[in-house]
Design a protein around this motif. Structure first.
Motif, PDB file in Angstrom:
ATOM      1  N   ASP A 232     -28.530-100.587  -4.165  1.00 45.21           N
ATOM      2  CA  ASP A 232     -27.694-101.048  -5.281  1.00 45.21           C
ATOM      3  C   ASP A 232     -27.637-102.572  -5.331  1.00 45.21           C
ATOM      4  OD1 ASP A 232     -27.145 -98.509  -6.116  1.00 45.21           O
ATOM      5  OD2 ASP A 232     -25.120 -98.401  -5.268  1.00 45.21           O
ATOM      6  N   LEU A 233     -27.993-103.212  -4.216  1.00 47.40           N
ATOM      7  CA  LEU A 233     -28.030-104.676  -4.191  1.00 47.40           C
ATOM      8  C   LEU A 233     -28.969-105.218  -5.262  1.00 47.40           C
ATOM      9  CD1 LEU A 233     -27.073-107.244  -2.697  1.00 47.40           C
ATOM     10  CD2 LEU A 233     -29.078-106.994  -1.205  1.00 47.40           C
ATOM     11  N   GLY A 234     -30.039-104.472  -5.558  1.00 48.74           N
ATOM     12  CA  GLY A 234     -30.963-104.898  -6.604  1.00 48.74           C
ATOM     13  C   GLY A 234     -30.315-104.940  -7.976  1.00 48.74           C
ATOM     14  N   PHE A 235     -29.428-103.952  -8.253  1.00 53.31           N
ATOM     15  CA  PHE A 235     -28.694-103.970  -9.523  1.00 53.31           C
ATOM     16  C   PHE A 235     -27.751-105.164  -9.588  1.00 53.31           C
ATOM     17  CE2 PHE A 235     -29.806 -99.429  -9.331  1.00 53.31           C
ATOM     18  CZ  PHE A 235     -30.256 -99.224 -10.630  1.00 53.31           C
ATOM     19  N   LEU A 236     -27.073-105.441  -8.472  1.00 56.92           N
ATOM     20  CA  LEU A 236     -26.090-106.516  -8.455  1.00 56.92           C
ATOM     21  C   LEU A 236     -26.738-107.885  -8.613  1.00 56.92           C
ATOM     22  CD1 LEU A 236     -23.870-105.079  -5.620  1.00 56.92           C
ATOM     23  CD2 LEU A 236     -23.116-105.491  -7.958  1.00 56.92           C
TER      24      LEU A 236
ATOM     25  N   HIS B   5     -29.686-108.318 -10.065  1.00 57.53           N
ATOM     26  CA  HIS B   5     -30.569-108.268 -11.236  1.00 57.53           C
ATOM     27  C   HIS B   5     -32.012-108.582 -10.845  1.00 57.53           C
ATOM     28  CE1 HIS B   5     -27.421-108.080 -14.503  1.00 57.53           C
ATOM     29  NE2 HIS B   5     -26.696-108.393 -13.452  1.00 57.53           N
ATOM     30  N   LYS B   6     -32.420-108.174  -9.665  1.00 62.33           N
ATOM     31  CA  LYS B   6     -33.790-108.382  -9.189  1.00 62.33           C
ATOM     32  C   LYS B   6     -34.279-107.076  -8.568  1.00 62.33           C
ATOM     33  CE  LYS B   6     -33.739-112.745 -10.285  1.00 62.33           C
ATOM     34  NZ  LYS B   6     -32.581-112.572 -11.169  1.00 62.33           N
ATOM     35  N   HIS B   7     -35.397-106.543  -9.065  1.00 61.08           N
ATOM     36  CA  HIS B   7     -35.904-105.243  -8.621  1.00 61.08           C
ATOM     37  C   HIS B   7     -36.454-105.334  -7.202  1.00 61.08           C
ATOM     38  CE1 HIS B   7     -37.940-101.398  -8.612  1.00 61.08           C
ATOM     39  NE2 HIS B   7     -37.372-101.115  -9.781  1.00 61.08           N
ATOM     40  N   PRO B   8     -36.058-104.413  -6.316  1.00 59.08           N
ATOM     41  CA  PRO B   8     -36.535-104.474  -4.918  1.00 59.08           C
ATOM     42  C   PRO B   8     -38.035-104.322  -4.758  1.00 59.08           C
ATOM     43  CG  PRO B   8     -34.591-103.073  -5.109  1.00 59.08           C
ATOM     44  CD  PRO B   8     -35.030-103.378  -6.500  1.00 59.08           C
ATOM     45  N   ASP B   9     -38.710-103.706  -5.739  1.00 61.46           N
ATOM     46  CA  ASP B   9     -40.152-103.467  -5.606  1.00 61.46           C
ATOM     47  C   ASP B   9     -40.996-104.638  -6.108  1.00 61.46           C
ATOM     48  OD1 ASP B   9     -39.600-100.997  -4.557  1.00 61.46           O
ATOM     49  OD2 ASP B   9     -39.832 -99.927  -6.464  1.00 61.46           O
ATOM     50  N   ARG B  10     -40.364-105.705  -6.544  1.00 60.05           N
ATOM     51  CA  ARG B  10     -41.121-106.822  -7.109  1.00 60.05           C
ATOM     52  C   ARG B  10     -40.810-108.121  -6.374  1.00 60.05           C
ATOM     53  NH1 ARG B  10     -39.434-105.733 -13.392  1.00 60.05           N
ATOM     54  NH2 ARG B  10     -40.374-103.670 -13.619  1.00 60.05           N
ATOM     55  N   ALA B  11     -41.830-108.934  -6.231  1.00 58.47           N
ATOM     56  CA  ALA B  11     -41.643-110.314  -5.762  1.00 58.47           C
ATOM     57  C   ALA B  11     -41.686-111.210  -6.999  1.00 58.47           C
ATOM     58  CB  ALA B  11     -42.732-110.696  -4.779  1.00 58.47           C
ATOM     59  N   GLN B  12     -40.657-111.996  -7.186  1.00 58.47           N
ATOM     60  CA  GLN B  12     -40.539-112.809  -8.400  1.00 58.47           C
ATOM     61  C   GLN B  12     -40.458-114.284  -8.043  1.00 58.47           C
ATOM     62  OE1 GLN B  12     -37.715-111.171 -11.366  1.00 58.47           O
ATOM     63  NE2 GLN B  12     -37.359-109.519  -9.917  1.00 58.47           N
TER      64      GLN B  12
ATOM     65  N   THR C 190     -34.293 -99.844   1.635  1.00 56.63           N
ATOM     66  CA  THR C 190     -34.118 -98.404   1.810  1.00 56.63           C
ATOM     67  C   THR C 190     -32.687 -98.061   1.454  1.00 56.63           C
ATOM     68  OG1 THR C 190     -33.427 -98.573   4.124  1.00 56.63           O
ATOM     69  CG2 THR C 190     -35.805 -98.423   3.691  1.00 56.63           C
ATOM     70  N   ALA C 191     -32.385 -96.751   1.386  1.00 55.21           N
ATOM     71  CA  ALA C 191     -31.026 -96.325   1.063  1.00 55.21           C
ATOM     72  C   ALA C 191     -30.041 -96.759   2.147  1.00 55.21           C
ATOM     73  CB  ALA C 191     -30.982 -94.814   0.879  1.00 55.21           C
ATOM     74  N   GLU C 192     -30.532 -96.909   3.386  1.00 57.63           N
ATOM     75  CA  GLU C 192     -29.653 -97.272   4.502  1.00 57.63           C
ATOM     76  C   GLU C 192     -29.478 -98.771   4.651  1.00 57.63           C
ATOM     77  OE1 GLU C 192     -32.342 -95.236   4.890  1.00 57.63           O
ATOM     78  OE2 GLU C 192     -31.108 -93.418   4.627  1.00 57.63           O
ATOM     79  N   ARG C 193     -30.510 -99.557   4.348  1.00 58.10           N
ATOM     80  CA  ARG C 193     -30.415-101.000   4.535  1.00 58.10           C
ATOM     81  C   ARG C 193     -31.313-101.707   3.521  1.00 58.10           C
ATOM     82  NH1 ARG C 193     -28.667-104.724   8.183  1.00 58.10           N
ATOM     83  NH2 ARG C 193     -29.884-106.647   8.388  1.00 58.10           N
ATOM     84  N   CYS C 194     -30.771-102.780   2.937  1.00 59.98           N
ATOM     85  CA  CYS C 194     -31.526-103.541   1.941  1.00 59.98           C
ATOM     86  C   CYS C 194     -31.286-105.022   2.175  1.00 59.98           C
ATOM     87  CB  CYS C 194     -31.103-103.139   0.525  1.00 59.98           C
ATOM     88  SG  CYS C 194     -32.048-103.947  -0.794  1.00 59.98           S
TER      89      CYS C 194
END
Length: 552
Positions: A15-19, A21-28, A45-49
Motif C-alpha cells: 500500500d506504500l506504493g499507493f501512498l 503515488h509510485k508503482h512498486p514495479d517501476r523504476a522512475q 511484498t505483502a509483508e515488507r515494502c
C-alpha cells in the motif's frame, strides 16, 4: 533515503506504493533543478515494502545556480565549488527533490485509496549521511518529540584512522507508527534544519511553506524556535513573523477556534477612507483580468520597462512562464533590481526571464506564447515603423492573445496641468483618439487573423471617453473554450468614483499618463537631441527618432 513498512494480508505493505503515488514495479526518474531524482523499490511484498529515493546531484548545475551559503548549498562551497558534500549528504537538495517527487503524498492525498493517508503505519526511514550541526543529540531533540525512535550514529572521518575522530555527519534511522504524509513533512522541514543551510535564497514565501509543512506539530515542538530560525536561514524578520503566527495557531488550537479570530488587533475603524486608485494600477488590473480571462499561462511583457507588470504576474501562480522584453539594457537592469531576481526562490526564479530585444524586428524567442502585452508601448514607436512592430508581434510571434493599451488623446483635456496640444510624455510619437485606435486595431486584426474587443480603463467620461484605451486581440483560429469564448469586459470597466487622473507608475516603458511639469521627467531615455513635444494628431514630427534607436 529509504522508507520501509511492514504489512499483512488485510493491509499489505505494498500500500506504500499507493501512498507515494509510485508503482512498486517501476523504476522512475524525475528531473530537478540540480540533477536527477530516481525512485525505485528494492523490495515489495505483502509483508515488507521499501521505497528508495536517490538524488543524483549535478555538481556543475550546483555551481551555476549559486555560490555560497543560501545560494549554492554547502556553507563552505564558496571555497570548494566543485568538491563539497552536496552530492553525497542528505541536505535541502534532497528535501526539495522529495517535495517535488512525492508532492501528492506530502499533501496526504490518495485518490485511488482515500482511506489510506489517515492510517498510521509502522515506518522505518534510513538516511546514511546527514549533515548535523549539533551532532547526534540534535537529531534526537528534533525527531523524538514527534513520536520517532531515533538512532543517530556519528560517521567517523575515516575508519582507518579512528584517532581523527568523528565527522559532522550522522547515519540516521527513524522508526515509529506515523502517517506517511506526516513523516515526509517532518523530513522536509528538519533535514535543512539539521544541516543549518539551504541551497537557495530564503524568500518571504518560505514562512508559508514552513507553517504549511509544520501544521499540527511545529506549534507545540520544544525546539520550535531553533527549527524556525534555522529553516528560515536565521533571517530574523521572517523568523519573528513565523513565531507570531505559530503562537496564534497554538492559542486557536487550545480554544478550538480559528486563528483569524485571535489575529484581530487592528482597529478596522481606523484609516478606512477610500483613496483614489492610480491609473497605472487600474491599467495593470485590467491587463491581468484580460490575461486570466484568456486562460494564459505563458506571457510576454513586451516593452516591460522597470518590470511593474512582471512583478504583478509573478504574484499569481497561474502564470507559469513570464518573459519581460525591453530594448533598454538600463531598464532591464533596473527591473531585475526591483524584482530582486537574485533573491527569488528557485521556483519563482524558474518562472521569469528578462531579455533584451527590439519590437520592430522579428524575434524567434517570442514565438509560441499564450499571450503578449503591449502596455503603453505603441505610442513610443514612430508611425512609419509601426507596421514592423505589427508584423513582429501579430505576424511572427502570433500569441493566442495580445493586449494593447495606449493613452486616449481626447481625455487630455481633463488633465488640468497638461498644456493644450501637448502629449502626456515627451517621448510619445503620437497619441490616438478612440476612433484612430479602433481603426488601427481593426486593420491589424483583419490583416493577421485576430478578433478584437475594446475595453475602457479608468473613468469613462461620457464626452471624451476613458484616459486609457485597451484592445484585446484573440487569434481567430482559437476555438471557444475555457477562457477563449467571448471576451468579458464588464468587470474591467472602471467607475469614475474610485479613480482619479493620477498615474504615478506604468508597466510599460515610461510613465505615460503623468502630465509633464517644469522639471523634465527623469525616466525619459537619454538621447543626443532633446525630445520634442508632439501634438496628439497622429502625425510623426519631423526629425523624431524611434525609441528603439535611442536606447540602442
Amino acid at each position: 533515503m529509504t522508507i520501509s513498512t511492514t504489512g499483512h494480508v488485510g493491509a499489505p505493505a505494498t500500500d506504500l506504493g499507493f501512498l507515494l503515488h509510485k508503482h512498486p514495479d517501476r523504476a522512475q526518474r524525475f528531473s530537478t533543478s540540480h540533477g536527477t531524482a530516481h525512485v525505485f523499490y528494492p523490495e515489495a511484498t505483502a509483508e515488507r515494502c521499501t521505497a528508495a529515493l536517490l538524488l543524483e546531484v549535478d555538481p556543475v548545475a550546483l555551481v551555476r545556480r549559486g555560490k555560497g551559503k543560501g545560494r549554492g548549498g554547502a556553507p563552505d562551497s564558496a571555497l570548494a565549488q566543485y568538491v563539497n558534500d552536496r552530492p553525497y549528504a542528505a541536505s535541502s537538495l534532497l528535501a526539495v527533490a522529495m517535495a517535488q517527487v512525492f508532492s501528492s503524498a506530502l499533501k496526504g492525498r490518495c485518490d485511488a485509496r482515500p482511506e489510506l493517508p489517515e492510517r498510521r503505519r509502522p515506518l522505518r526511514v534510513e538516511l546514511p549521511a546527514v549533515p548535523a550541526r549539533g551532532g547526534a543529540g540534535l537529531a534526537e531533540r528534533l525527531f523524538a518529540p514527534l513520536g520517532w525512535k531515533v538512532t543517530a550514529r556519528p560517521v567517523p572521518l575515516d575508519d582507518r584512522f579512528p584517532e581523527w575522530g568523528e565527522s559532522r555527519y550522522v547515519a540516521l534511522e527513524l522508526e515509529g507508527e506515523v502517517r506517511v504524509a506526516e513523516s515526509l513533512r517532518h523530513l522536509y522541514v528538519l533535514l535543512p534544519v539539521l544541516d543549518d543551510a539551504k541551497h537557495y535564497w530564503v524568500a518571504p514565501d518560505e514562512v508559508d511553506k514552513l507553517l504549511r509543512s509544520g501544521e499540527g506539530w511545529l506549534a507545540g515542538h520544544p525546539e520550535q524556535k531553533l527549527i524556525t530560525s534555522r529553516y528560515l536561514a536565521r533571517r530574523w524578520s521572517l523568523t519573528r513573523d513565523a513565531l507570531e503566527r505559530l503562537a496564534i495557531a497554538r492559542l486557536a488550537e487550545t480554544d478550538g477556534a480559528e486563528p483569524e479570530e485571535f489575529d484581530n488587533a487592528v482597529d478596522e475603524s481606523v484609516d478606512t477612507e477610500e483613496r483614489p486608485v492610480p491609473l497605472a494600477v487600474r491599467r495593470r488590473e485590467a491587463v491581468l483580468h484580460a490575461l486570466r480571462d484568456a486562460g494564459a499561462a505563458r506571457v510576454l511583457d513586451l516593452g516591460c520597462g522597470q518590470g511593474q507588470l512582471v512583478g504583478a504576474l509573478l504574484k499569481e501562480p497561474r502564470f507559469t512562464e513570464i518573459v519581460g522584453l525591453d530594448v533598454s539594457a538600463r531598464a532591464l537592469k533596473e527591473a531585475a533590481r526591483r524584482l530582486r531576481l537574485d533573491r527569488l526562490s528557485e521556483r519563482q526564479s524558474a518562472r521569469v526571464r528578462l531579455v533584451q530585444g527590439s519590437l520592430v524586428y522579428t524575434d524567434r524567442r517570442l514565438a509560441g506564447y499564450d499571450a503578449a502585452v503591449l502596455s503603453e508601448v505603441v505610442e513610443h514607436v514612430d508611425l512609419p515603423r509601426l507596421p514592423a512592430l505589427e508584423h513582429a508581434v501579430f505576424g511572427a510571434a502570433r500569441p493566442g492573445t495580445v493586449v494593447v493599451t495606449t493613452p486616449n488623446v481626447e481625455y487630455n483635456v481633463r488633465w488640468e496641468s497638461l498644456p493644450a496640444g501637448h502629449a502626456r510624455h515627451a517621448d510619445h510619437r503620437f497619441e490616438w483618439t478612440r476612433e484612430e485606435f479602433r481603426t488601427w486595431a481593426g486593420a491589424v486584426a483583419e490583416r493577421y487573423g485576430y478578433a478584437v474587443a475594446f475595453v475602457p480603463v479608468g473613468p469613462d467620461d461620457p464626452e471624451v471617453g476613458p484616459p486609457t484605451q485597451m484592445a484585446v486581440f484573440r487569434r481567430a483560429a482559437d476555438s471557444p473554450g475555457p477562457g477563449k469564448g467571448p471576451i468579458d469586459t464588464s468587470s474591467i470597466e472602471m467607475s469614475p468614483s474610485d479613480t482619479s487622473p493620477t498615474d504615478t507608475s506604468t508597466s510599460g516603458t515610461s510613465p505615460t499618463d503623468t502630465p509633464p511639469t517644469d522639471t523634465p521627467p527623469t525616466d525619459t531615455p537619454p538621447t543626443d537631441t532633446p525630445p520634442t513635444d508632439t501634438p496628439p494628431t497622429g502625425a510623426t514630427p519631423p526629425g523624431a527618432t524611434p525609441k528603439e534607436e535611442q536606447a540602442a
